[in-house]
Write a protein that holds these residues in place. Sequence first.
Motif, PDB file in Angstrom:
ATOM      1  N   UNK A  27       7.733  15.567   5.576  1.00 37.38           N
ATOM      2  CA  UNK A  27       8.555  16.721   5.228  1.00 37.38           C
ATOM      3  C   UNK A  27       7.640  17.933   5.092  1.00 37.38           C
ATOM      4  N   UNK A  28       8.004  19.021   5.726  1.00 35.18           N
ATOM      5  CA  UNK A  28       7.267  20.290   5.634  1.00 35.18           C
ATOM      6  C   UNK A  28       5.749  20.114   5.771  1.00 35.18           C
ATOM      7  N   UNK A  29       5.337  19.307   6.739  1.00 32.96           N
ATOM      8  CA  UNK A  29       3.911  19.116   7.010  1.00 32.96           C
ATOM      9  C   UNK A  29       3.211  18.128   6.100  1.00 32.96           C
ATOM     10  N   UNK A  30       3.893  17.596   5.097  1.00 33.70           N
ATOM     11  CA  UNK A  30       3.316  16.601   4.185  1.00 33.70           C
ATOM     12  C   UNK A  30       3.654  15.215   4.725  1.00 33.70           C
ATOM     13  N   UNK A  31       2.670  14.308   4.722  1.00 30.76           N
ATOM     14  CA  UNK A  31       2.879  12.948   5.215  1.00 30.76           C
ATOM     15  C   UNK A  31       2.520  11.958   4.113  1.00 30.76           C
ATOM     16  N   UNK A  66       0.846  -1.202   0.000  1.00 27.43           N
ATOM     17  CA  UNK A  66       0.000   0.000   0.000  1.00 27.43           C
ATOM     18  C   UNK A  66       0.876   1.245   0.000  1.00 27.43           C
ATOM     19  N   UNK A  67       0.336   2.319  -0.612  1.00 27.14           N
ATOM     20  CA  UNK A  67       1.048   3.590  -0.620  1.00 27.14           C
ATOM     21  C   UNK A  67       0.028   4.721  -0.750  1.00 27.14           C
ATOM     22  N   UNK A  68       0.263   5.817  -0.013  1.00 30.74           N
ATOM     23  CA  UNK A  68      -0.623   6.975  -0.163  1.00 30.74           C
ATOM     24  C   UNK A  68       0.150   8.281  -0.009  1.00 30.74           C
ATOM     25  N   UNK A  69      -0.239   9.257  -0.809  1.00 32.85           N
ATOM     26  CA  UNK A  69       0.263  10.631  -0.770  1.00 32.85           C
ATOM     27  C   UNK A  69       1.741  10.772  -1.140  1.00 32.85           C
ATOM     28  N   UNK A  70       2.279   9.797  -1.871  1.00 32.33           N
ATOM     29  CA  UNK A  70       3.701   9.833  -2.223  1.00 32.33           C
ATOM     30  C   UNK A  70       4.025  10.990  -3.173  1.00 32.33           C
ATOM     31  N   UNK A  71       3.156  11.301  -4.121  1.00 38.22           N
ATOM     32  CA  UNK A  71       3.429  12.374  -5.073  1.00 38.22           C
ATOM     33  C   UNK A  71       3.607  13.716  -4.352  1.00 38.22           C
ATOM     34  N   UNK A  72       2.726  14.016  -3.410  1.00 39.24           N
ATOM     35  CA  UNK A  72       2.814  15.283  -2.670  1.00 39.24           C
ATOM     36  C   UNK A  72       4.092  15.325  -1.827  1.00 39.24           C
ATOM     37  N   UNK A  73       4.460  14.204  -1.232  1.00 43.17           N
ATOM     38  CA  UNK A  73       5.685  14.124  -0.433  1.00 43.17           C
ATOM     39  C   UNK A  73       6.904  14.401  -1.312  1.00 43.17           C
ATOM     40  N   UNK A  74       6.973  13.753  -2.469  1.00 48.76           N
ATOM     41  CA  UNK A  74       8.102  13.945  -3.386  1.00 48.76           C
ATOM     42  C   UNK A  74       8.147  15.370  -3.931  1.00 48.76           C
TER      43      UNK A  74
END
Length: 138
Positions: free
Chosen positions: A125-129, A14-22
């Motif tokens: 990072x910077x509030x993004x999870x 499973x993976x979620x919100x990886x694009x926003x983190x990157x």
Amino acid sequence: MSKPNYSGTFHMVEQENMDAYLEALDINFALRKIVCLLKPTKDITHDPATGAMKIRTLTTFKNFNMDFTIGQEFTEDLGPVDGRTCQTTVSWEGDKLICVQRGEKEGRGWTHWLDGDKLHLEMRVQGIVAKQVFKKAN
């Protein structure tokens, strides 16, 4: 109370919100799209007696190795990820491994924890999870 042994091979399920983190790490659009399609394997060697740990993140695109001793600060080369270096400390918080990566990006780090045969990873990072879940190989 003894700490859990994280040793094993784990495959991402499973993976979620990886694009926003990157994106928060300033990774370009094309590379973000490739990374979001990858299904990494984590190969972890952990010696609970000494705190020595090796985490190998393996993909068909790039591999990333992280060797450290729990509780000891070290200089981490994040070149394969985003071209940066940072001062990193991994420590215990209960049964969770908490990583703090001090450098250019505020609030950078991750948390690993085990739940049955699953290894959870929360990257910040910077509030993004972003979150990933890995299942232990048989």
